[in-house]
Design a protein around this motif. Structure first.
Motif, mmCIF file in Angstrom:
data_model
loop_
_atom_site.group_PDB
_atom_site.id
_atom_site.type_symbol
_atom_site.label_atom_id
_atom_site.label_comp_id
_atom_site.label_asym_id
_atom_site.label_seq_id
_atom_site.Cartn_x
_atom_site.Cartn_y
_atom_site.Cartn_z
ATOM 1 N N VAL A 33 6.463 -3.741 -4.767
ATOM 2 C CA VAL A 33 5.172 -4.307 -4.379
ATOM 3 C C VAL A 33 5.167 -5.828 -4.545
ATOM 4 C CG1 VAL A 33 2.747 -4.491 -5.078
ATOM 5 C CG2 VAL A 33 3.785 -2.239 -4.817
ATOM 6 N N SER A 34 5.834 -6.313 -5.566
ATOM 7 C CA SER A 34 5.794 -7.743 -5.882
ATOM 8 C C SER A 34 6.752 -8.581 -5.031
ATOM 9 C CB SER A 34 6.140 -7.954 -7.365
ATOM 10 O OG SER A 34 7.489 -7.603 -7.630
ATOM 11 N N MET A 43 0.831 -1.204 0.000
ATOM 12 C CA MET A 43 0.000 0.000 0.000
ATOM 13 C C MET A 43 0.866 1.254 0.000
ATOM 14 S SD MET A 43 -3.096 -1.097 2.588
ATOM 15 C CE MET A 43 -2.095 -1.980 3.783
ATOM 16 N N PHE A 44 1.944 1.202 0.769
ATOM 17 C CA PHE A 44 2.838 2.352 0.833
ATOM 18 C C PHE A 44 3.497 2.607 -0.524
ATOM 19 C CE2 PHE A 44 7.266 3.841 1.642
ATOM 20 C CZ PHE A 44 6.933 5.148 1.950
ATOM 21 N N ALA A 45 3.909 1.529 -1.197
ATOM 22 C CA ALA A 45 4.551 1.681 -2.509
ATOM 23 C C ALA A 45 3.611 2.363 -3.499
ATOM 24 C CB ALA A 45 4.999 0.321 -3.041
ATOM 25 N N PHE A 46 2.313 2.082 -3.380
ATOM 26 C CA PHE A 46 1.351 2.704 -4.293
ATOM 27 C C PHE A 46 1.293 4.210 -4.082
ATOM 28 C CE2 PHE A 46 -2.889 4.484 -4.914
ATOM 29 C CZ PHE A 46 -3.054 4.270 -6.276
ATOM 30 N N TYR A 47 0.998 4.628 -2.854
ATOM 31 C CA TYR A 47 0.761 6.060 -2.673
ATOM 32 C C TYR A 47 2.045 6.874 -2.554
ATOM 33 C CZ TYR A 47 1.640 6.684 2.390
ATOM 34 O OH TYR A 47 2.214 6.797 3.625
ATOM 35 N N ALA A 48 3.182 6.219 -2.264
ATOM 36 C CA ALA A 48 4.429 6.967 -2.123
ATOM 37 C C ALA A 48 5.245 7.029 -3.408
ATOM 38 C CB ALA A 48 5.293 6.356 -1.013
ATOM 39 N N VAL A 49 4.983 6.127 -4.358
ATOM 40 C CA VAL A 49 5.772 6.102 -5.594
ATOM 41 C C VAL A 49 4.875 6.152 -6.833
ATOM 42 C CG1 VAL A 49 7.453 4.829 -6.961
ATOM 43 C CG2 VAL A 49 7.664 4.846 -4.487
ATOM 44 N N VAL A 50 4.001 5.168 -6.970
ATOM 45 C CA VAL A 50 3.182 5.068 -8.183
ATOM 46 C C VAL A 50 2.229 6.259 -8.304
ATOM 47 C CG1 VAL A 50 1.511 3.665 -9.447
ATOM 48 C CG2 VAL A 50 3.350 2.548 -8.148
ATOM 49 N N LEU A 51 1.526 6.605 -7.220
ATOM 50 C CA LEU A 51 0.555 7.705 -7.268
ATOM 51 C C LEU A 51 1.202 9.057 -7.582
ATOM 52 C CD1 LEU A 51 -2.330 8.759 -6.936
ATOM 53 C CD2 LEU A 51 -1.899 8.958 -4.470
ATOM 54 N N PRO A 52 2.269 9.477 -6.869
ATOM 55 C CA PRO A 52 2.862 10.779 -7.212
ATOM 56 C C PRO A 52 3.430 10.833 -8.622
ATOM 57 C CG PRO A 52 4.214 9.621 -5.592
ATOM 58 C CD PRO A 52 2.914 8.899 -5.680
ATOM 59 N N ALA A 53 3.961 9.708 -9.116
ATOM 60 C CA ALA A 53 4.480 9.687 -10.489
ATOM 61 C C ALA A 53 3.332 9.879 -11.483
ATOM 62 C CB ALA A 53 5.202 8.364 -10.756
ATOM 63 N N ALA A 54 2.206 9.208 -11.236
ATOM 64 C CA ALA A 54 1.053 9.343 -12.128
ATOM 65 C C ALA A 54 0.468 10.752 -12.069
ATOM 66 C CB ALA A 54 -0.013 8.313 -11.745
ATOM 67 N N LEU A 55 0.385 11.315 -10.863
ATOM 68 C CA LEU A 55 -0.136 12.679 -10.705
ATOM 69 C C LEU A 55 0.773 13.698 -11.382
ATOM 70 C CD1 LEU A 55 -1.292 12.582 -6.957
ATOM 71 C CD2 LEU A 55 -2.768 12.776 -8.958
ATOM 72 N N ALA A 56 2.085 13.512 -11.216
ATOM 73 C CA ALA A 56 3.033 14.451 -11.830
ATOM 74 C C ALA A 56 2.951 14.388 -13.353
ATOM 75 C CB ALA A 56 4.456 14.133 -11.364
ATOM 76 N N VAL A 106 10.605 5.189 -11.978
ATOM 77 C CA VAL A 106 10.266 5.042 -10.565
ATOM 78 C C VAL A 106 8.942 4.289 -10.391
ATOM 79 C CG1 VAL A 106 11.544 7.112 -9.893
ATOM 80 C CG2 VAL A 106 9.112 7.303 -10.403
ATOM 81 N N SER A 107 8.025 4.439 -11.324
ATOM 82 C CA SER A 107 6.769 3.677 -11.259
ATOM 83 C C SER A 107 7.040 2.184 -11.370
ATOM 84 C CB SER A 107 5.814 4.117 -12.366
ATOM 85 O OG SER A 107 5.433 5.460 -12.210
ATOM 86 N N VAL A 108 7.935 1.823 -12.272
ATOM 87 C CA VAL A 108 8.312 0.414 -12.434
ATOM 88 C C VAL A 108 8.974 -0.108 -11.162
ATOM 89 C CG1 VAL A 108 9.805 -1.186 -13.694
ATOM 90 C CG2 VAL A 108 8.504 0.560 -14.942
ATOM 91 N N LEU A 109 9.860 0.703 -10.574
ATOM 92 C CA LEU A 109 10.521 0.304 -9.322
ATOM 93 C C LEU A 109 9.494 0.093 -8.210
ATOM 94 C CD1 LEU A 109 13.696 2.606 -9.232
ATOM 95 C CD2 LEU A 109 13.626 0.117 -9.503
ATOM 96 N N GLY A 110 8.500 0.979 -8.149
ATOM 97 C CA GLY A 110 7.449 0.842 -7.156
ATOM 98 C C GLY A 110 6.688 -0.463 -7.322
ATOM 99 N N ILE A 111 6.365 -0.802 -8.552
ATOM 100 C CA ILE A 111 5.640 -2.052 -8.838
ATOM 101 C C ILE A 111 6.503 -3.266 -8.490
ATOM 102 C CG2 ILE A 111 4.655 -3.463 -10.683
ATOM 103 C CD1 ILE A 111 3.873 -0.780 -12.059
#
Length: 404
Positions: free
Chosen positions: A388-389, A343-356, A380-385
């Motif tokens: 997560v895995s 959950m942290f990886a989503f909102y701390a990495v994937v979400l800000p990258a998508a918003l930016a 960074v989105s790929v790293l976040g994913i």
């Protein structure tokens, strides 16, 4: 300047949780050199993603929550997903901190009736005592956090002074017993740099001052990185890798680490100081996480349901659920925390990258823009994913397990 300093210490205090003390055990099979590299990479990743929020906040009101940012660029579904994940994560963390804080308090007060009753009363006292600062306001959190942070750093310095003379270069040069452990340990170290849920609160506290928020994030996260490195340097340097692995077999907890360091340094004061540090680290993290959850709930009620709740009502909504779970079902949150990294990886990495990415399309001329371009957002989105895995790969037996 005064609020910038307070925000800096809130950033650092939120990250330096009691879990930091277990980090050497998590890194036991990795060795100091690779631990240093891992800390550096994850610090760069999470500081970069935090700065993306600074960039995005230039396009929103200064008191907007993460759910509002997500709704601005991804509509209602964006708000629902981001708010749900953030609240589950923060509630889980808060319940863990309430449980830990209650246990520490229970060990310092006279027993009431029996151990279980004492523990439950301690949980209520801990939650009410430190939750009151959140309800009063961010300014009060700033004041108490500064005091606790300075004492916490003094306790850490004392421990390091005891341990540094015992450091051996041979211990520091130890190589990983399994290179795959470097990947397995990543989620544990990843969450150690987590403060992103508090960014909306800090932005509101600083009145949307982009320069001040950026300075607080850079300074606070760098202070944390230095403290982590010094702690890893001392523990890896004092304990040989073979001794580390023996500890893991006999007592894979903080108590085992404290016992070993006390025997090597010859100082009984170290165990007491580490316990003080642990308590203060837990409280400062509790304050930072609580502040983020409090403002997240306020943002949800205000912008989704058009309801303005009083601070006492928000306090009840913030602290009652985790306190009840800590009182009646603590193991349920241990399970939730085991998946908190995802959950942290989503909102701390994937979400800000998508918003930016979205913000740059709609606002191409923002005054402040994080360097690296859109290509880095994809990386960074790929790293976040990937992060997560990792827990799923560990469960499947494809990666070795670590303590943490």
């Amino acid at each position: 300047m005064n609020r910038t300093l307070g925000s800096t210490l809130l950033v650092s205090g939120t990250m330096i949780g009691a879990g930091m003390l277990a980090m050497p055990l998590t890194a036991a099979g990795i060795g100091f050199t690779f631990t240093f590299v891992l800390l550096g990479i994850l610090w760069l990743l999470l500081t970069y993603s935090a700065l993306l929020f600074v960039e995005i906040y230039q396009t929103a009101e200064h008191d907007a929550g993460i759910g509002t940012l997500a709704a601005q660029y991804f509509g209602k579904i964006g708000r629902i997903i981001s708010t749900t994940i953030l609240m589950i994560f923060l509630y889980a963390l808060l319940a863990a901190y309430v449980t830990g804080g209650g246990n520490i308090l229970a060990s310092t007060i006279p027993q009431i009736s029996d151990a279980e009753t004492t523990s439950k009363i301690s949980i209520v006292i801990f939650t009410a005592l430190f939750g009151a600062f959140i309800i009063i306001g961010t300014k009060s959190v700033d004041v108490i956090n500064r005091l606790l942070f300075y004492i916490m750093v003094a306790a850490l310095v004392f421990v390091l002074i005891l341990m540094f003379p015992k450091i051996s270069m041979d211990n520091l040069m130890a190589m990983p017993i399994d290179n795959a452990l470097l990947i397995s340990a990543s989620p544990v170290f990843f969450t150690a740099f987590g403060f992103h849920g508090s960014i909306p609160s800090l932005n509101a506290y600083l009145g949307g001052n982009v320069k001040a928020l950026r300075m607080s994030i850079l300074s606070g996260s760098f202070i944390t990185l230095v403290i982590y490195i010094l702690w890893q340097l001392s523990t890896h340097g004092v304990l040989s890798q073979s001794l580390f692995l023996d500890i893991l077999q006999q007592d894979p907890t903080l108590n085992g680490l404290v016992t070993a360091t006390r025997e090597i340094t010859g100082s009984h004061a170290i165990s007491s100081t580490v316990k003080i540090f642990s308590a203060l680290a837990l409280i400062t993290s509790f304050l930072g996480v609580s502040l983020g959850l409090f403002d997240c709930i306020n943002d949800l009620l205000k912008r989704t349901f058009n309801r303005l709740a009083g601070r006492m009502t928000l306090g009840v909504l913030t602290f009652l659920p985790p306190m009840l779970f800590a009182l009646f079902y603590p193991k349920g949150f241990i399970l939730a925390l085991s998946y908190a990294g995802q959950m942290f990886a989503f909102y701390a990495v994937v979400l800000p990258a998508a918003l930016a990415w979205q913000a740059r399309q709609k606002h191409p001329n923002l005054p402040y823009r994080v360097s690296g371009g859109n290509a880095l957002l994809v990386v960074v989105s790929v790293l976040g994913i990937v992060i997560v895995s990792i827990p799923f790969l560990i469960q499947a037996g494809l990666l070795p397990k670590v303590v943490g």
